[in-house]
Design a protein around this motif. Sequence first.
Motif, short mmCIF file in Angstrom:
data_model
loop_
_atom_site.label_atom_id
_atom_site.label_comp_id
_atom_site.label_asym_id
_atom_site.label_seq_id
_atom_site.Cartn_x
_atom_site.Cartn_y
_atom_site.Cartn_z
N LEU A 1 0.75 -1.35 0.26
CA LEU A 1 -0.08 0.25 -0.12
C LEU A 1 0.68 1.16 0.51
CD1 LEU A 1 -3.15 -1.20 1.96
CD2 LEU A 1 -2.96 -0.76 -0.22
N LYS A 2 1.65 1.23 0.79
CA LYS A 2 2.75 2.61 0.60
C LYS A 2 3.66 2.65 -1.15
CE LYS A 2 5.18 0.93 5.14
NZ LYS A 2 4.47 2.34 5.51
N LEU A 3 3.15 1.90 -1.85
CA LEU A 3 3.39 2.57 -3.30
C LEU A 3 1.92 3.65 -3.65
CD1 LEU A 3 3.53 -1.07 -5.20
CD2 LEU A 3 5.92 0.71 -4.55
N TYR A 4 1.24 3.25 -2.71
CA TYR A 4 0.19 4.88 -2.47
C TYR A 4 -0.13 5.45 -1.95
CZ TYR A 4 -1.09 0.56 -5.99
OH TYR A 4 -1.27 0.40 -7.66
N ARG A 5 0.61 6.53 -2.34
CA ARG A 5 1.06 6.99 -1.47
C ARG A 5 -0.37 8.88 -0.77
NH1 ARG A 5 6.01 7.64 0.38
NH2 ARG A 5 7.65 6.84 -1.25
N GLN A 6 -0.89 8.62 -1.99
CA GLN A 6 -1.96 9.54 -1.86
C GLN A 6 -2.95 8.84 -1.31
OE1 GLN A 6 -1.87 13.16 -2.23
NE2 GLN A 6 0.68 12.84 -2.56
N ARG A 7 -2.68 7.76 -0.81
CA ARG A 7 -4.34 6.90 -0.44
C ARG A 7 -5.16 7.18 0.24
NH1 ARG A 7 -0.38 4.25 1.36
NH2 ARG A 7 -0.65 3.54 4.19
N GLU A 8 -6.30 6.73 0.19
CA GLU A 8 -7.07 7.43 1.08
C GLU A 8 -6.54 6.52 2.92
OE1 GLU A 8 -11.35 7.09 0.96
OE2 GLU A 8 -11.61 8.19 -0.72
N GLN A 9 -6.38 7.31 4.18
CA GLN A 9 -6.85 6.16 5.79
C GLN A 9 -7.49 5.88 6.32
OE1 GLN A 9 -3.07 6.05 6.32
NE2 GLN A 9 -2.92 7.20 3.56
N THR A 10 -7.92 4.45 5.35
CA THR A 10 -9.34 3.59 5.63
C THR A 10 -8.65 2.29 5.75
OG1 THR A 10 -11.78 3.40 5.05
CG2 THR A 10 -9.82 3.46 3.14
N GLY B 1 -21.53 6.20 19.18
CA GLY B 1 -21.25 5.17 20.20
C GLY B 1 -20.41 4.49 18.68
N ALA B 2 -18.69 4.58 18.88
CA ALA B 2 -18.57 3.40 17.78
C ALA B 2 -17.02 3.22 18.50
CB ALA B 2 -18.75 3.54 16.43
N ILE B 3 -16.36 1.98 17.55
CA ILE B 3 -15.20 2.12 17.63
C ILE B 3 -14.83 3.04 16.82
CG2 ILE B 3 -12.65 0.47 17.36
CD1 ILE B 3 -14.82 -1.97 17.73
N GLN B 4 -13.47 3.47 17.60
CA GLN B 4 -13.18 5.37 16.69
C GLN B 4 -14.27 6.07 16.02
OE1 GLN B 4 -10.81 2.81 13.65
NE2 GLN B 4 -8.63 2.78 14.79
N ALA B 5 -15.63 6.31 17.32
CA ALA B 5 -16.31 6.91 17.36
C ALA B 5 -16.08 8.10 16.42
CB ALA B 5 -17.58 6.77 18.74
N THR B 6 -15.20 9.06 17.09
CA THR B 6 -14.35 9.99 16.85
C THR B 6 -13.66 10.56 15.78
OG1 THR B 6 -13.86 10.28 18.65
CG2 THR B 6 -15.28 10.84 18.73
N SER B 7 -12.77 9.41 15.03
CA SER B 7 -11.82 9.53 14.33
C SER B 7 -11.89 8.71 12.72
CB SER B 7 -10.82 8.47 14.53
OG SER B 7 -10.98 7.65 15.41
N ASP B 8 -13.41 7.73 12.87
CA ASP B 8 -13.47 6.91 11.64
C ASP B 8 -14.89 7.50 10.51
OD1 ASP B 8 -14.37 5.45 9.67
OD2 ASP B 8 -14.27 3.08 11.38
N LYS C 1 -18.24 6.66 10.22
CA LYS C 1 -19.14 6.76 11.24
C LYS C 1 -19.57 8.10 11.21
CE LYS C 1 -18.84 2.24 12.41
NZ LYS C 1 -19.32 1.55 12.39
N GLY C 2 -19.46 8.85 10.87
CA GLY C 2 -20.28 9.87 10.40
C GLY C 2 -19.71 10.98 11.62
N PHE C 3 -19.20 10.90 12.59
CA PHE C 3 -18.82 12.02 13.51
C PHE C 3 -18.96 13.76 12.54
CE2 PHE C 3 -16.72 14.41 16.33
CZ PHE C 3 -17.17 14.86 17.04
N HIS C 4 -18.16 13.84 11.86
CA HIS C 4 -18.08 14.90 11.30
C HIS C 4 -19.60 15.54 10.50
CE1 HIS C 4 -18.28 12.31 7.59
NE2 HIS C 4 -18.36 13.22 6.48
N PRO D 1 -10.34 12.99 23.75
CA PRO D 1 -9.13 13.46 23.27
C PRO D 1 -8.40 15.18 24.18
CG PRO D 1 -10.55 14.52 21.83
CD PRO D 1 -11.30 13.60 22.86
N GLU D 2 -7.45 14.95 23.56
CA GLU D 2 -6.55 15.98 24.57
C GLU D 2 -7.06 17.31 23.77
OE1 GLU D 2 -2.24 16.56 23.44
OE2 GLU D 2 -1.39 14.74 24.45
N ASN D 3 -7.64 17.83 23.07
CA ASN D 3 -8.22 19.13 22.27
C ASN D 3 -9.36 18.80 21.93
OD1 ASN D 3 -6.16 20.44 22.84
ND2 ASN D 3 -5.37 19.93 21.18
N PRO D 4 -10.54 18.16 22.70
CA PRO D 4 -12.24 17.52 22.32
C PRO D 4 -12.68 18.97 21.85
CG PRO D 4 -11.53 18.76 24.61
CD PRO D 4 -10.90 18.53 24.27
N PRO D 5 -13.11 18.36 20.65
CA PRO D 5 -14.27 19.63 19.15
C PRO D 5 -15.83 20.30 20.50
CG PRO D 5 -14.50 17.02 18.80
CD PRO D 5 -13.61 17.08 19.81
#
Length: 415
Positions: free
Chosen positions: A70-79, A242-249, A252-255, A283-287
């Motif tokens: 996957l490192k060959l694809y530097r612009q890939r989505e982090q999923t 709630g979900a695993i990695q609720a605020t970062s995945d 899951k639609g946190f945004h 998180p250290e800097n909660p939204p």
Amino acid sequence: MNVLHISTNDTNGGAARATYRLHKSLRNLGVNSQMLVQEKYSNDNTVFAPKIRLFQGIARAKLTFEALPLKLYRQREQTTFSLQWLPDKVLPQVTQIAPDIINLHWVSGGFMQIETITKLQRPLVWTLHDMWAFTGGCHTSGDCDRYKASCGACPILSSNKDWDLTRWVWQRKAKAWKNLNLTIVSPSSWLAKCASSSSLFQNLRTEVIPNGLDTQIYRPINQPTARELLNLPQDKQLILFGAIQATSDKRKGFHLLQPALRELSKAGWKDRLEIVIFGASQPENPPDLAFKTHYLGHLYDDLTLATVYSAGNVMVVPSLQEAFGQTASESLACGTPVVAFNATGLKDIVDHQENGYLAKPFEVDDLAKGIAWVLENHQRYQKLSDYAREQAKQKFSIETITHRYLSLFKDIYGK
């Protein structure tokens, strides 16, 4: 009948918990059900995993090597993206257990090489927990439907070449699995439709069987008691997310939840609501969510989760894609209505304005409107809550779901 479930782990994550519930329920019916996992979190002696910690450490290290291409694809989505190209030790373990039928579940994370599946030499049922089985490596495809052909030029990898990593993965699957004795089980109508339209699974038998849950554990608990146990306020209406990695995945639609909450704050709910987030620590800097927010961290046991659902007034599941949406069914079983978007697997769980609200995909305004609609009328809320509980018992009871699986296993094994 000897049934073997193969899953990356037994209780960590929604897919694993759904698998383990089915396994335990089959045993309660007298079926000789066993689980084979890469990492074991329970103390169940019917769940098998490498006993030597060195092997478990090697399994974790494999993830690093698995991802190297996957490192060959530097612009890939982090999923999440799984190639499953490294050798494994699954086949000797399966041979030793000698099952009559194998139920595959979530087997990514470097657990099983694609080519191993064709060597199992047993009738196979594959319970889908995401889209990986019929794609070129992604677990959720977003708007892409290239899995209907042969993948390639993958938008997730930011690739414009037809012959890319996804085409390689797809071709390995097509070659290895072309003569499998394989039946697909999907937890939702949406995912079943995706699988049936895929180039890999379009000619296979596909059944829709929801994920089950123990409705004696997932049941309404006295709300003041639940809030006292969790140290949550008694005088506010509580929105759950709630979900695993609720605020970062992002899936899951946190945004999408954030602007919806800001709209509610502006609409006069500021002093009436508070937010409860589980599956993530603060998180250290909660939204800024416009309301006081309680972070409960990661929760692993069913009873604690049932307590959280019972403490809330509404569960919001603003996911972009869900194979099923287990937090929604768990919440309904506890009598807590659910607000979600009218899309993907959640459409099978939430009945619009009967046990919750299905907002227009992916409109923030309507998501906020749905939350307000659920909370603003006490008499209507009670009807939503009662119907949620009854529907969950009818549709998602683990006993009902297990009998459907057992009937399928017998039919396949008999043939």
